[in-house]
Design a protein around this motif. Structure first.
Motif, mmCIF file in Angstrom:
data_model
loop_
_atom_site.group_PDB
_atom_site.id
_atom_site.type_symbol
_atom_site.label_atom_id
_atom_site.label_comp_id
_atom_site.label_asym_id
_atom_site.label_seq_id
_atom_site.Cartn_x
_atom_site.Cartn_y
_atom_site.Cartn_z
ATOM 1 N N MET A 1 -2.757 -6.361 -7.373
ATOM 2 C CA MET A 1 -2.802 -6.786 -5.971
ATOM 3 C C MET A 1 -4.248 -6.874 -5.495
ATOM 4 N N HIS A 2 -5.030 -5.844 -5.843
ATOM 5 C CA HIS A 2 -6.427 -5.826 -5.397
ATOM 6 C C HIS A 2 -7.262 -6.897 -6.095
ATOM 7 N N GLY B 1 -3.983 -3.115 1.375
ATOM 8 C CA GLY B 1 -4.734 -4.245 0.817
ATOM 9 C C GLY B 1 -4.223 -5.552 1.370
ATOM 10 N N PHE B 2 -2.920 -5.628 1.470
ATOM 11 C CA PHE B 2 -2.300 -6.842 2.012
ATOM 12 C C PHE B 2 -2.749 -7.080 3.453
ATOM 13 N N MET C 1 2.806 2.221 -2.860
ATOM 14 C CA MET C 1 2.899 0.977 -2.109
ATOM 15 C C MET C 1 1.980 0.951 -0.899
ATOM 16 N N LEU D 1 -6.526 -10.010 -4.201
ATOM 17 C CA LEU D 1 -7.200 -9.982 -2.903
ATOM 18 C C LEU D 1 -8.683 -10.249 -3.057
ATOM 19 N N MET E 1 1.199 -2.350 -9.813
ATOM 20 C CA MET E 1 1.138 -3.417 -8.812
ATOM 21 C C MET E 1 -0.176 -3.373 -8.029
ATOM 22 N N LYS E 2 -0.631 -2.114 -7.771
ATOM 23 C CA LYS E 2 -1.771 -1.986 -6.866
ATOM 24 C C LYS E 2 -3.028 -2.634 -7.432
ATOM 25 N N LYS F 1 -1.077 1.733 -0.659
ATOM 26 C CA LYS F 1 -2.370 1.121 -0.947
ATOM 27 C C LYS F 1 -2.248 -0.395 -0.989
ATOM 28 N N SER F 2 -1.208 -0.870 -1.676
ATOM 29 C CA SER F 2 -1.106 -2.321 -1.770
ATOM 30 C C SER F 2 -0.786 -2.940 -0.420
#
Lengths: 520, 178
Positions: B5-6, A7-8, A1, B9, B1-2, A3-4
């Motif tokens: 997510m990227h 990113g967020f 999490m 983004l 998810m990652k 990393k995300s």
């Protein structure tokens, strides 16, 4: 999490930095987009996760729901798409998909639209395809729609496929088993006078949904007059249908409303009466008559009954611009003994001889009494208060909400606010109440900060794990240009939420929640 | 998810950068056609040329919407003679149809009320997610404000934007012919 989340963070900063009230555009074309991100981090394992019954289910403490939409406009033509990324706590349910895509043309009231769309025919007795995020409801159609809106007539014709909303099942896992074709029209010969009708043909391709309407034809007629302070509307709908086993499922529905509106006081009233009208079934249907209650609750949504009859009467009183009162009263009774969902039959001791062990099913009743006031006492202070009592003889029992809030101008651009309310429930497990207090500060639509909390008299356990008796939170919201960032840390109590005639239970949340809304 | 997510983004950043690179100050409000409470049809673009237009998406259950509409009514009374228009668009559909007119009258709202019965204008045309959701356009239809939520005190900035977009009396007739 991690990393995300990093990113967020980058996304947040970059979006805030880059976006202003701008968009890519030329003389005849433009591109616009928006992004709505919701991220939750649970301090402990979410209380609706039951690993004992779902041993193979991998769960995560964080979850994400991101909706990105983009639109292209070229003259009278437009096209767009919605991309949704959904990463719930059950990681095996993760998904990313273009959930809607569409293109169309519009000019002078005429609109031809291909792709996903929503549509409500008149007051929703024959078709009501809509989106309501408050209850996670979305029954959009995918097909073609032609609409025209003019001063003396309007019409819609459509053909599309839809999926049936199911509680707890996200849209990624639903297939579009239903075909809906329909048309409606209305003429308005003079201002304030309108009459029309609609036809809808419904077909489901799944033969496994027993005891639900299979092939259906609905028709409706309606008329309304709005003259001076008076406003009257009536609609009648008839359903012809049968199940996959050739069993008839005919039904009908009536909706009436009348109001008298004046500057000093207004009175409104509604009546509904329907049986076996909702298709394909009473939970999450493609048609929904108005709920006819102040809270938006109705028996079909709460208990899956096939029909109900009810009325509402309300009044708004305004002695002057700074003082408003509202009172409303509504009652609804379930109709029909042939319940399609066995859980919705309520058994109570025999009312004639209570010594008998025999229990009998009873009809359901939902009544609501509402009284509210808004008072702008001086230029600097405003008070709002309401009392809302709901009497329900179903499993959830009665509910009373007493609410008060007030805000005060510290300066023309700064306010402080206070909100407090109590919610008392009387489910079959015994009396229970929640008390809430929230204090807030806001400055010039730039920043809002609030702190608050809630307590309960005893532990409530709507899910596998009990909700804590005490919860507190702090929340900050920052507005910057066309972006809004909201961060909440702490606990937010859940409960039954009803909107648009749909009800759902929202679980209690404890942890950190981030919502970022951007438009560019 | 990652990974997903990227991807999101990346897409959003490219669009944001593209929008930033264009450096266009304002954009046109998307056009719409909706009925008012009497069934008369209103098209946004046909109302350009008179002055700024305040568009607010609201619902009867939304308390901040009520606060906003009450405050905007006062501003509307002040500037309507100078071409300022307000379109308050109710998004509740049939569930509130019986009480909208009563609600509007009893609260003393005199500006135009429009009905977005299936939420297509709110959700799709304007990408609305929550209410109140407000757009202010110039007299030529360019968006000068796009705001989610309303807190008492916001009206100061809103009134400044309205007054800065009111057409000077001499320019009024020439702009109407655009």
């Amino acid at each position: 999490m991690k990393k995300s989340f990093s990113g967020f963070a980058i996304f947040t900063i970059t979006t805030l930095f880059f976006s202003t009230n701008i968009q890519a555009q030329g003389d005849n074309w433009s591109v616009s987009a928006s992004n709505w991100m919701q991220y939750w981090y649970n301090q402990a394992e979410p209380n609706w996760i039951r690993n004992d019954t779902l041993p193979l289910e991998k769960t995560s403490r964080d979850s994400l729901d991101n909706r990105f939409s983009v639109d292209f406009n070229f003259g009278d033509f437009y096209a767009g798409a919605w991309l949704r990324t959904f990463e719930p706590n059950f990681t095996s349910s993760s998904n990313e998909k273009i959930t809607q895509r569409y293109l169309g043309w519009r000019q002078d009231g005429l609109n031809i639209h291909v792709g996903n769309f929503y549509k409500t025919f008149d007051h929703g007795l024959t078709l009501n395809a809509f989106l309501d995020d408050a209850v996670y409801f979305d029954n959009n159609l995918d097909g073609v729609r032609v609409s025209g809106m003019y001063d003396h007539f309007d019409f819609d014709a459509l053909s599309g496929r839809g999926f049936r909303f199911q509680q707890g099942v996200n849209e990624f896992n639903l297939t579009r088993d239903f075909t809906i074709r329909g048309a409606r029209g209305a003429v308005k010969p003079i201002t304030g006078l309108k009459f029309g009708g609609s036809l809808v043909k419904f077909k489901q391709s799944s033969s496994l949904q027993f005891n639900q309407s299979d092939d259906i034809n609905l028709s409706s007629v309606n008329g309304g007059i709005s003259k001076g302070p008076f406003d009257i509307y009536a609609e009648y709908a008839f359903k012809e249908g049968n199940t996959g086993e050739e069993e008839k499922t005919d039904g009908d529905g009536t909706y009436l409303s009348a109001s008298f509106s004046h500057r000093l006081f207004s009175i409104y009233s509604e009546y509904k009466n329907y049986y076996s009208l909702l298709y394909p079934g009473p939970i999450g249907p493609f048609n929904t008559p108005p709920p006819v209650s102040h809270s938006g609750r109705n028996l079909s949504a709460m208990a899956g009954v096939p029909g109900e009859t009810g009325y509402q009467i309300g009044a708004l009183i305004s002695p002057n611009f700074n003082l408003n009162f509202e009172v409303a009263f509504s009652e609804a009774y379930s109709r029909g003994s042939k319940l399609q969902y066995r859980d919705s039959i309520i058994y109570r001791p025999d009312p004639i001889d209570t010594s008998l062990e025999r229990h009998v099913p009873i009809g359901l009743y939902l009544g609501e009494k509402y009284a509210g006031i808004r008072w702008n006492a001086t230029d600097k202070i405003v008070f709002n208060a309401h009392w809302d009592r709901q009497d329900y003889n179903g499993l959830e029992g009665d509910e009373i909400e007493t609410y008060f809030d007030s805000y005060y101008y510290l300066s023309p651009s700064q306010t402080v606010s206070l909100a407090t309310y109590q919610r008392t429930l009387s489910p079959i497990t015994g009396k229970y109440h929640e008390d809430y207090l929230t204090l807030g500060y806001s400055r010039n639509n730039l920043i809002e900060v609030s702190i608050g909390g809630s307590t309960t008299n005893k532990v409530y356990q709507p899910f596998e794990k009990a909700d804590p008796k005490r919860l507190a939170f702090i929340e900050a919201t920052i507005h910057y240009k066309t972006n809004e960032l909201s961060i909440l840390h702490g606990g937010e109590r859940g409960g039954l939420i009803c909107s648009s005639g749909i009800c759902t239970i929202r679980p209690t949340f404890q942890g950190t929640r981030v919502i970022l809304l951007s438009r560019f | 998810m990652k990974v997903r997510m990227h991807q999101i983004l990346g897409l959003v950043l490219v669009l944001a950068a593209l929008a930033g690179a264009q450096a266009i100050q304002t954009r046109m409000a998307p056009d719409f056609t909706l009925p008012d409470m009497d069934g008369k049809v209103v098209t946004l673009s046909k109302n350009y040329g008179q002055g700024p237009i305040y568009i607010s998406f609201w619902a009867t259950w939304c308390k901040p919407c009520m606060e906003e509409l009450k405050i905007i009514e006062k501003i509307y009374e002040k500037y309507k003679g100078q071409g300022f228009q307000v379109f308050a668009i109710n998004t509740e559909g049939p569930k509130a149809a019986a009480k909208i007119k009563s609600f509007v009258k009893a609260n003393g709202l005199t500006f135009k009320i429009l009905l977005d019965n299936d939420g297509e204008v709110f959700r799709r045309t304007f990408k609305g997610t929550s209410q109140p959701f407000t757009i202010l356009t110039s007299s030529t239809g360019k968006m000068v404000l796009s705001q989610v939520g309303f807190k008492p005190g916001d009206e100061i900035e809103i009134e400044k934007l309205i007054t800065s977009n009111i057409l000077p009396p001499a320019a009024d007739s020439s702009t109407k012919s655009e």
